[in-house]
Design an enzyme around this catalytic site. Structure first.
Site, PDB file in Angstrom:
ATOM      1  N   GLY A   2       6.653  34.904  16.093  1.00  0.00           N
ATOM      2  CA  GLY A   2       5.665  34.189  16.698  1.00  0.00           C
ATOM      3  C   GLY A   2       4.529  33.743  16.032  1.00  0.00           C
ATOM      4  O   GLY A   2       4.520  34.180  14.737  1.00  0.00           O
ATOM      5  N   ASP A  31      14.265  45.899  20.173  1.00  0.00           N
ATOM      6  CA  ASP A  31      14.032  45.937  21.743  1.00  0.00           C
ATOM      7  C   ASP A  31      12.785  46.483  22.129  1.00  0.00           C
ATOM      8  O   ASP A  31      13.225  47.968  22.512  1.00  0.00           O
ATOM      9  CB  ASP A  31      15.476  46.108  22.359  1.00  0.00           C
ATOM     10  CG  ASP A  31      15.287  45.765  23.713  1.00  0.00           C
ATOM     11  OD1 ASP A  31      14.149  45.307  24.344  1.00  0.00           O
ATOM     12  OD2 ASP A  31      16.216  46.066  24.529  1.00  0.00           O
ATOM     13  N   ILE A  32      11.647  46.158  22.336  1.00  0.00           N
ATOM     14  CA  ILE A  32      10.533  46.993  22.667  1.00  0.00           C
ATOM     15  C   ILE A  32      10.797  47.517  24.175  1.00  0.00           C
ATOM     16  O   ILE A  32      10.191  48.558  24.384  1.00  0.00           O
ATOM     17  CB  ILE A  32       9.218  46.186  22.614  1.00  0.00           C
ATOM     18  CG1 ILE A  32       9.093  45.198  23.530  1.00  0.00           C
ATOM     19  CG2 ILE A  32       8.911  45.927  20.978  1.00  0.00           C
ATOM     20  CD1 ILE A  32       7.702  44.565  23.528  1.00  0.00           C
ATOM     21  N   TYR A  60       1.974  36.967  35.111  1.00  0.00           N
ATOM     22  CA  TYR A  60       1.724  37.113  33.683  1.00  0.00           C
ATOM     23  C   TYR A  60       0.413  37.927  33.473  1.00  0.00           C
ATOM     24  O   TYR A  60       0.408  38.887  32.673  1.00  0.00           O
ATOM     25  CB  TYR A  60       1.415  35.880  33.013  1.00  0.00           C
ATOM     26  CG  TYR A  60       1.213  35.678  31.498  1.00  0.00           C
ATOM     27  CD1 TYR A  60       2.028  36.250  30.438  1.00  0.00           C
ATOM     28  CD2 TYR A  60      -0.279  35.273  31.196  1.00  0.00           C
ATOM     29  CE1 TYR A  60       1.381  36.490  29.082  1.00  0.00           C
ATOM     30  CE2 TYR A  60      -0.499  35.250  29.993  1.00  0.00           C
ATOM     31  CZ  TYR A  60       0.159  36.003  29.062  1.00  0.00           C
ATOM     32  OH  TYR A  60      -0.305  35.913  27.623  1.00  0.00           O
ATOM     33  N   LYS A  71       0.297  41.887  31.835  1.00  0.00           N
ATOM     34  CA  LYS A  71      -0.470  42.043  30.765  1.00  0.00           C
ATOM     35  C   LYS A  71      -1.578  43.033  30.804  1.00  0.00           C
ATOM     36  O   LYS A  71      -1.657  43.950  30.086  1.00  0.00           O
ATOM     37  CB  LYS A  71      -1.054  40.665  30.159  1.00  0.00           C
ATOM     38  CG  LYS A  71       0.001  39.671  29.645  1.00  0.00           C
ATOM     39  CD  LYS A  71       0.653  40.112  28.458  1.00  0.00           C
ATOM     40  CE  LYS A  71      -0.314  40.248  27.054  1.00  0.00           C
ATOM     41  NZ  LYS A  71       0.538  40.508  26.027  1.00  0.00           N
ATOM     42  N   TRP A 118      -5.779  30.471  24.484  1.00  0.00           N
ATOM     43  CA  TRP A 118      -5.642  29.415  24.109  1.00  0.00           C
ATOM     44  C   TRP A 118      -5.233  29.064  22.589  1.00  0.00           C
ATOM     45  O   TRP A 118      -5.710  28.323  21.874  1.00  0.00           O
ATOM     46  CB  TRP A 118      -6.851  28.418  24.171  1.00  0.00           C
ATOM     47  CG  TRP A 118      -7.176  27.867  25.657  1.00  0.00           C
ATOM     48  CD1 TRP A 118      -6.883  28.922  26.891  1.00  0.00           C
ATOM     49  CD2 TRP A 118      -7.898  26.752  26.255  1.00  0.00           C
ATOM     50  NE1 TRP A 118      -7.343  28.019  28.010  1.00  0.00           N
ATOM     51  CE2 TRP A 118      -8.057  27.061  27.805  1.00  0.00           C
ATOM     52  CE3 TRP A 118      -8.297  25.671  25.658  1.00  0.00           C
ATOM     53  CZ2 TRP A 118      -8.729  26.086  28.451  1.00  0.00           C
ATOM     54  CZ3 TRP A 118      -9.067  24.708  26.438  1.00  0.00           C
ATOM     55  CH2 TRP A 118      -9.186  25.099  27.864  1.00  0.00           C
TER      56      TRP A 118
END
Length: 277
Positions: free
Chosen positions: A10, A37-38, A126, A130, A151
């Site tokens: 990422g 794979d977390i 989301y 988080k 952002w």
């Protein structure tokens, strides 16, 4: 020092790898989705016990905000269960963990810059997932750095590249002008994360560039720097309805950085200028 970066593909993972490669004495383990794979607890424990990192920086996340609304189980697995697994595995071997979080943990209704001491109230799947990730990391590893940002743009798909690409096929564009936040470069975020780890400054931190703007104002600045003559006009959020509610005012103040190690971030204007040039 051995550092494991998950989500290494990422934007932030790439930037952290770039900056750490310039620092002597760092042994990097870059884990992409296919490597680790977390969401699989056995996979995580096996990988972490084998690699024995001193620090895990978790950049892996389900960040497609609108998709999270319809993929709730997947969002919880990646954004909450994954961080829990990493935090637990790190704790077992005495390692530290960095969990990257978001402005979406707030509702965006306070109309003031938000500090780490303001009440959280996520309005989307989301944001909720988080926030649960933050809580689980805190509960499973005392050596944690939780870093909220917003952002974000860097090496990868982001708002900046989307706007530039759209300008190639559009003579006029409408961009939302009633959501305020702070565009943040992965360079600034990576620098702060590296400094927090160096200082062993555990806790919850906000990290965005300085200042604030709307998406419309951000787009205008991008086009000004690039010399793009596409005409941009402001519009409201209601004109572009989306499945997930966007925070109206989610400007984060890097208050904990100011009070502890010092805020080393740039203004958003300086950061975007360097990025585009």
């Amino acid at each position: 020092m051995k550092i494991l970066i998950t989500g290494a593909n990422g934007q932030l993972g790439r930037e952290l790898a770039n900056q750490y490669k310039e620092i002597k004495g760092i042994d990097l383990i870059l884990a992409k989705r296919e490597d680790l794979d977390i969401t699989n607890v056995h996979n995580v424990y096996s990988f972490v016990n084998e690699m024995e990192p001193d620090v895990i920086i978790n950049c892996a996340a389900h960040t497609a905000v609108d998709k999270c609304e319809t993929e709730e189980d997947m969002a919880y697995k990646i954004n909450a269960i994954g961080p829990k697994n990493l935090a637990s595995a790190a704790n077992q071997i005495g390692a530290e963990i960095v969990q990257v979080s978001t402005d979406y943990v707030f509702d965006g209704n306070l109309n003031k810059s938000l500090t780490e001491f303001d009440p959280v109230n996520p309005q989307t799947v989301y944001g909720k997932t988080k926030l649960e990730g933050e809580i689980l990391v805190k509960n499973h590893n005392p050596k944690h750095y939780i870093v909220r940002t917003a952002w974000l743009y860097g090496d990868g798909n982001n708002f900046v590249k989307t706007m530039i690409n759209l300008s190639k096929t559009h003579k006029t564009m409408k961009v939302v002008n009633d959501q305020k936040g702070t565009p943040t470069s992965t360079k600034d975020l990576a620098r702060v994360i590296i400094k927090l780890i160096e200082d062993k400054n555990y806790g919850v931190f906000h990290c965005t560039c300085k200042g604030e703007c709307t998406w419309y104002e951000f787009t205008k600045e991008i086009f000004r720097i690039k010399g793009i003559d596409t005409e941009v006009s402001p519009c409201t959020t209601d004109e572009f309805p989306r499945p997930a509610k966007r925070p109206e005012y989610s400007v984060l103040r890097n208050y904990m950085l100011e009070l502890t190690t010092g805020d080393i971030t740039r203004t958003w204007q300086e950061a975007i200028k360097e990025y585009l040039e």
